[in-house]
Design a protein around this motif. Sequence first.
Motif, PDB file in Angstrom:
ATOM      1  N   UNK A 169       0.816  -1.212   0.000  1.00 47.27           N
ATOM      2  CA  UNK A 169       0.000   0.000   0.000  1.00 47.27           C
ATOM      3  C   UNK A 169       0.848   1.260   0.000  1.00 47.27           C
ATOM      4  N   UNK A 170       1.808   1.403   0.930  1.00 48.70           N
ATOM      5  CA  UNK A 170       2.693   2.571   0.915  1.00 48.70           C
ATOM      6  C   UNK A 170       3.560   2.671  -0.339  1.00 48.70           C
ATOM      7  N   UNK A 171       4.004   1.520  -0.877  1.00 49.39           N
ATOM      8  CA  UNK A 171       4.862   1.557  -2.066  1.00 49.39           C
ATOM      9  C   UNK A 171       4.106   2.165  -3.245  1.00 49.39           C
ATOM     10  N   UNK A 172       2.861   1.740  -3.451  1.00 56.14           N
ATOM     11  CA  UNK A 172       2.080   2.289  -4.568  1.00 56.14           C
ATOM     12  C   UNK A 172       1.646   3.727  -4.285  1.00 56.14           C
ATOM     13  N   UNK A 173       1.268   4.030  -3.036  1.00 53.53           N
ATOM     14  CA  UNK A 173       0.861   5.399  -2.710  1.00 53.53           C
ATOM     15  C   UNK A 173       2.024   6.365  -2.843  1.00 53.53           C
ATOM     16  N   UNK A 174       3.241   5.884  -2.662  1.00 51.63           N
ATOM     17  CA  UNK A 174       4.424   6.730  -2.824  1.00 51.63           C
ATOM     18  C   UNK A 174       4.487   7.352  -4.211  1.00 51.63           C
ATOM     19  N   UNK A 175       3.947   6.660  -5.227  1.00 54.67           N
ATOM     20  CA  UNK A 175       3.951   7.206  -6.589  1.00 54.67           C
ATOM     21  C   UNK A 175       3.174   8.516  -6.671  1.00 54.67           C
ATOM     22  N   UNK A 176       2.183   8.688  -5.790  1.00 54.09           N
ATOM     23  CA  UNK A 176       1.385   9.910  -5.786  1.00 54.09           C
ATOM     24  C   UNK A 176       2.037  11.019  -4.950  1.00 54.09           C
ATOM     25  N   UNK A 177       2.784  10.654  -3.911  1.00 54.85           N
ATOM     26  CA  UNK A 177       3.263  11.641  -2.946  1.00 54.85           C
ATOM     27  C   UNK A 177       4.753  11.959  -3.059  1.00 54.85           C
ATOM     28  N   UNK A 178       5.507  11.137  -3.786  1.00 58.27           N
ATOM     29  CA  UNK A 178       6.946  11.335  -3.831  1.00 58.27           C
ATOM     30  C   UNK A 178       7.305  12.663  -4.503  1.00 58.27           C
ATOM     31  N   UNK A 179       6.554  13.018  -5.538  1.00 57.34           N
ATOM     32  CA  UNK A 179       6.806  14.294  -6.211  1.00 57.34           C
ATOM     33  C   UNK A 179       6.579  15.472  -5.280  1.00 57.34           C
ATOM     34  N   UNK A 238      -2.687  -9.237  -5.860  1.00 54.40           N
ATOM     35  CA  UNK A 238      -2.533  -7.952  -6.538  1.00 54.40           C
ATOM     36  C   UNK A 238      -3.607  -6.963  -6.103  1.00 54.40           C
ATOM     37  N   UNK A 239      -4.824  -7.477  -5.880  1.00 57.17           N
ATOM     38  CA  UNK A 239      -5.929  -6.612  -5.467  1.00 57.17           C
ATOM     39  C   UNK A 239      -5.671  -5.967  -4.113  1.00 57.17           C
ATOM     40  N   UNK A 240      -5.178  -6.754  -3.172  1.00 54.52           N
ATOM     41  CA  UNK A 240      -4.952  -6.246  -1.817  1.00 54.52           C
ATOM     42  C   UNK A 240      -3.857  -5.185  -1.805  1.00 54.52           C
ATOM     43  N   UNK A 241      -2.781  -5.404  -2.571  1.00 52.20           N
ATOM     44  CA  UNK A 241      -1.688  -4.438  -2.590  1.00 52.20           C
ATOM     45  C   UNK A 241      -1.944  -3.259  -3.504  1.00 52.20           C
ATOM     46  N   UNK A 242      -2.209  -3.560  -4.783  1.00 55.65           N
ATOM     47  CA  UNK A 242      -2.354  -2.517  -5.793  1.00 55.65           C
ATOM     48  C   UNK A 242      -3.711  -1.824  -5.740  1.00 55.65           C
ATOM     49  N   UNK A 243      -4.719  -2.518  -5.204  1.00 54.73           N
ATOM     50  CA  UNK A 243      -6.043  -1.931  -5.125  1.00 54.73           C
ATOM     51  C   UNK A 243      -6.358  -1.383  -3.753  1.00 54.73           C
ATOM     52  N   UNK A 244      -6.669  -2.272  -2.825  1.00 57.72           N
ATOM     53  CA  UNK A 244      -7.094  -1.853  -1.494  1.00 57.72           C
ATOM     54  C   UNK A 244      -6.000  -1.097  -0.748  1.00 57.72           C
ATOM     55  N   UNK A 245      -4.778  -1.635  -0.736  1.00 55.59           N
ATOM     56  CA  UNK A 245      -3.686  -0.973  -0.024  1.00 55.59           C
ATOM     57  C   UNK A 245      -3.358   0.386  -0.610  1.00 55.59           C
ATOM     58  N   UNK A 246      -3.310   0.451  -1.953  1.00 54.18           N
ATOM     59  CA  UNK A 246      -3.007   1.714  -2.622  1.00 54.18           C
ATOM     60  C   UNK A 246      -4.075   2.759  -2.326  1.00 54.18           C
ATOM     61  N   UNK A 247      -5.354   2.351  -2.427  1.00 57.66           N
ATOM     62  CA  UNK A 247      -6.438   3.294  -2.163  1.00 57.66           C
ATOM     63  C   UNK A 247      -6.400   3.785  -0.720  1.00 57.66           C
ATOM     64  N   UNK A 248      -6.237   2.872   0.243  1.00 60.18           N
ATOM     65  CA  UNK A 248      -6.251   3.240   1.649  1.00 60.18           C
ATOM     66  C   UNK A 248      -5.115   4.208   1.974  1.00 60.18           C
TER      67      UNK A 248
END
Length: 383
Positions: free
Chosen positions: A211-221, A327-337
Amino acid sequence: MYTRIFRAFYFLQFFSFGSLFPLLSVYLKDEVGLSGTEIGMIMSISPIVMIFIQPIWGMVSDYTRQPVQVLIVSLLGTAFFGFMYSLVHSYMWLLVIAALLAVMQSGIVPLSDSITLHYVQKANERYGSIRLWGALGFATAVPIAGQIAQMFHLRFIFYIFVALLITSSVLAWKLPKEQSSAKVNIREGMKELVRIPPFLLFLLTTFLVFGPIYANNFYFGILITDLGGTLAGVGIAFLLAAGSEAPFMKFADGVVRKFGMMNVLFVATALSCARWLFYFFEPPLMIVYATTIVQGASVGLFIPAALQYVRDVTPAHVRTTAVSLYATVGNGLGSWFCTFVGGYILERWTIEHVYLFFGLLTFGGMVIFAWQSKKTLRKLYEF
């Protein structure tokens, strides 16, 4: 022969992703003229859709026993809605197209990984040496697509996306087709998976770590610009981060065999945790650039080891469903949360507090892997 096809397939598939998604928010802002809130709504559609749709792709693949054909449908459907994306400029229609694009795209990665895992096991190949071509494709796509968009028009990112997905579908047709006369009962298959405690526990750790790894794509910039960096610097950071994954993926299988799967997962998670917590202390910008290489070790080791773990603990007849749930739990639910809660934290505190949140979540996953690794060692000792 098949190995070369797999490598080309992953390179083109992830090149298509890298040519569109990092620049999509720029297109929506500069060319369509959407507000920040509207862009945020459109960009958040994908992980929400994936939560519900991604497992369905796996179930359909397990039921039909024709994963390659299902993958081709997913690729061509994604290409179609990617082209439609370039034709509409209404906010409401863009929301609809973004949702439909996410429906079709959500099947590509889990289906590709499931087919690849089946092949490498039979052919005695290494998953990491194939998957690294995806990291290379994504890393090279961002600067190339950005240059093309600058020379011609931002709309060209959609044309590159569509053309490469169609080419990928042609390559997918040449992948090994695993077929079986046996068909799985979808409801019974899901019941079987939820009765596997190691798999359920791994889904929890995937949520906490990915979840944090995918969300980082939105916040790293935001972090980079907050520390005084430029938009060009953001592009360089993503290039370094994605590009550094490739060499670690190449040797991931050997590292897993030598040190053990749980130990590798623990180390990869610990590196991510240390990276997020380090950002909380507002380090100098150049050191932040240097730490992007850590993504290579954390993600480059975690992905191959995680997929192999899912394969090891789940029955063969529901394996694609299991990979899709992972993939759903990490890329979907984790990323969204993490994206949603991260936005709430950012609004009330600072970007550094967002990374503190990411670090604490990842620490929870690290504790679980440490416990499982110790449990495995105890069993081996007793044996």
